[in-house]
Design an enzyme around this catalytic site. Structure first.
Site, PDB file in Angstrom:
ATOM      1  N   LYS A  45       1.044  -1.170  -0.001  1.00  0.00           N
ATOM      2  CA  LYS A  45       0.027   0.071   0.054  1.00  0.00           C
ATOM      3  C   LYS A  45       0.928   1.084   0.198  1.00  0.00           C
ATOM      4  O   LYS A  45       1.799   1.502   0.822  1.00  0.00           O
ATOM      5  CB  LYS A  45      -0.842   0.008   1.254  1.00  0.00           C
ATOM      6  CG  LYS A  45      -2.261   0.220   1.093  1.00  0.00           C
ATOM      7  CD  LYS A  45      -3.211   0.032   2.358  1.00  0.00           C
ATOM      8  CE  LYS A  45      -4.582   0.449   2.174  1.00  0.00           C
ATOM      9  NZ  LYS A  45      -5.178   0.870   3.669  1.00  0.00           N
TER      10      LYS A  45
HETATM   11  C1  E4P Z   1      -8.404   0.801   3.661  1.00  0.00           C
HETATM   12  O1  E4P Z   1      -7.626   0.244   2.887  1.00  0.00           O
HETATM   13  C2  E4P Z   1      -8.524   2.027   4.505  1.00  0.00           C
HETATM   14  O2  E4P Z   1      -7.348   2.128   5.263  1.00  0.00           O
HETATM   15  C3  E4P Z   1      -9.723   2.012   5.349  1.00  0.00           C
HETATM   16  O3  E4P Z   1     -10.746   1.611   4.818  1.00  0.00           O
HETATM   17  C4  E4P Z   1     -10.021   3.517   5.928  1.00  0.00           C
HETATM   18  O4  E4P Z   1     -11.090   3.433   6.731  1.00  0.00           O
HETATM   19  P1  E4P Z   1     -11.692   4.581   8.033  1.00  0.00           P
HETATM   20  O5  E4P Z   1     -11.630   5.805   6.982  1.00  0.00           O
HETATM   21  O6  E4P Z   1     -12.846   4.026   8.490  1.00  0.00           O
HETATM   22  O7  E4P Z   1     -10.345   4.665   8.741  1.00  0.00           O
END
Ligand code: E4P
Length: 223
Positions: free
Chosen positions: A87
């Site tokens: 990521k």
């Molecule tokens: C996933 O890859 C993201 O990091 C995650 O969905 C972020 O979610 P949030 O906005 O609820 O923290």
């Protein structure tokens, strides 16, 4: 549509995997911290433990924000397991890193995407996934689902191979709307995945079926 679970909690990942519907996992530094995972060795071991539960697609995020640092971390992460997807944040050095990693056949998930322009850049750089954060867009009075629709259309127009991974999903309706408009992947917290099971008419109908069965058995036994 692929289903990822958005957590670093091993029990939740196991439970979702046992349902037989899971295609992957997304984590981020906040989710890892929530599980109390700190220190490089523990973090690497935790990603390996996640990879041992699921079949593929475990997103593990770099911490570095400079090009060389991201490449170095990405190589370390990708060596944990072939299931790892690195990521990378949507920043200038991140785009350069995604291009480098794509050329090295290392899969990437471009995270913190909040506009169609950012998604186009990530796709052009060769990201395997782009992650628009729909809940966080809704939080500031935007329309996160509309952004997913826009990106899906653009990627279709140009036959980009990059998959649209709807992230920051907060509730069941988000997931259903993303499915309607053709998001390739949705990553959801455990409670949203489990929430899809629920309908009061299912509970009511099942209770009725079981009560009728019991009554018929009792009547048969008395006859
Ligand atoms: C996933 O890859 C993201 O990091 C995650 O969905 C972020 O979610 P949030 O906005 O609820 O923290």
């Amino acid at each position: 549509m692929k289903f990822f679970i958005d957590t670093a909690n091993l029990n939740e990942i196991k439970e979702a995997q046992d349902l037989g519907i899971l295609d992957g996992v997304t984590t981020n530094p906040s989710l890892m911290a929530k599980e109390g995972i700190t220190g490089e060795d523990n973090i690497m071991a935790h990603y390996k433990a996640i990879c041992n539960i699921v079949d593929n697609n475990v997103s593990a995020e770099v911490i570095a924000t400079d090009y060389e640092g991201m490449i170095s971390e990405a190589k370390t992460l990708s060596q944990i397991d072939r299931k790892i997807v690195v990521k990378i944040p949507m920043i200038k050095d991140g785009i350069k890193a995604i291009r480098y990693l794509a050329d090295e056949d290392i899969r990437t998930n471009c995270t913190l995407v909040f506009s169609a322009g950012q998604a186009i850049l990530a796709a052009k750089a060769g990201a395997s996934y782009v992650s628009p954060f729909i809940g966080r867009i809704d939080d500031v009075s935007g329309d996160g689902v509309q952004l997913i629709e826009q990106i899906v259309l653009i990627f279709k127009n140009y036959e980009f191979k990059t998959e649209v991974l709807a992230a920051s999903i907060r509730h069941n309706l988000h997931l259903i709307q993303c499915a309607e408009i053709g998001a390739h992947v949705a990553t959801c917290p455990y409670k949203v995945i489990i929430g899809l099971l629920n309908h009061p008419l299912t509970d009511k109908g099942l209770a009725q079926f079981l009560a009728d069965h019991k009554k018929a058995q009792q009547t048969a036994e008395l006859a």
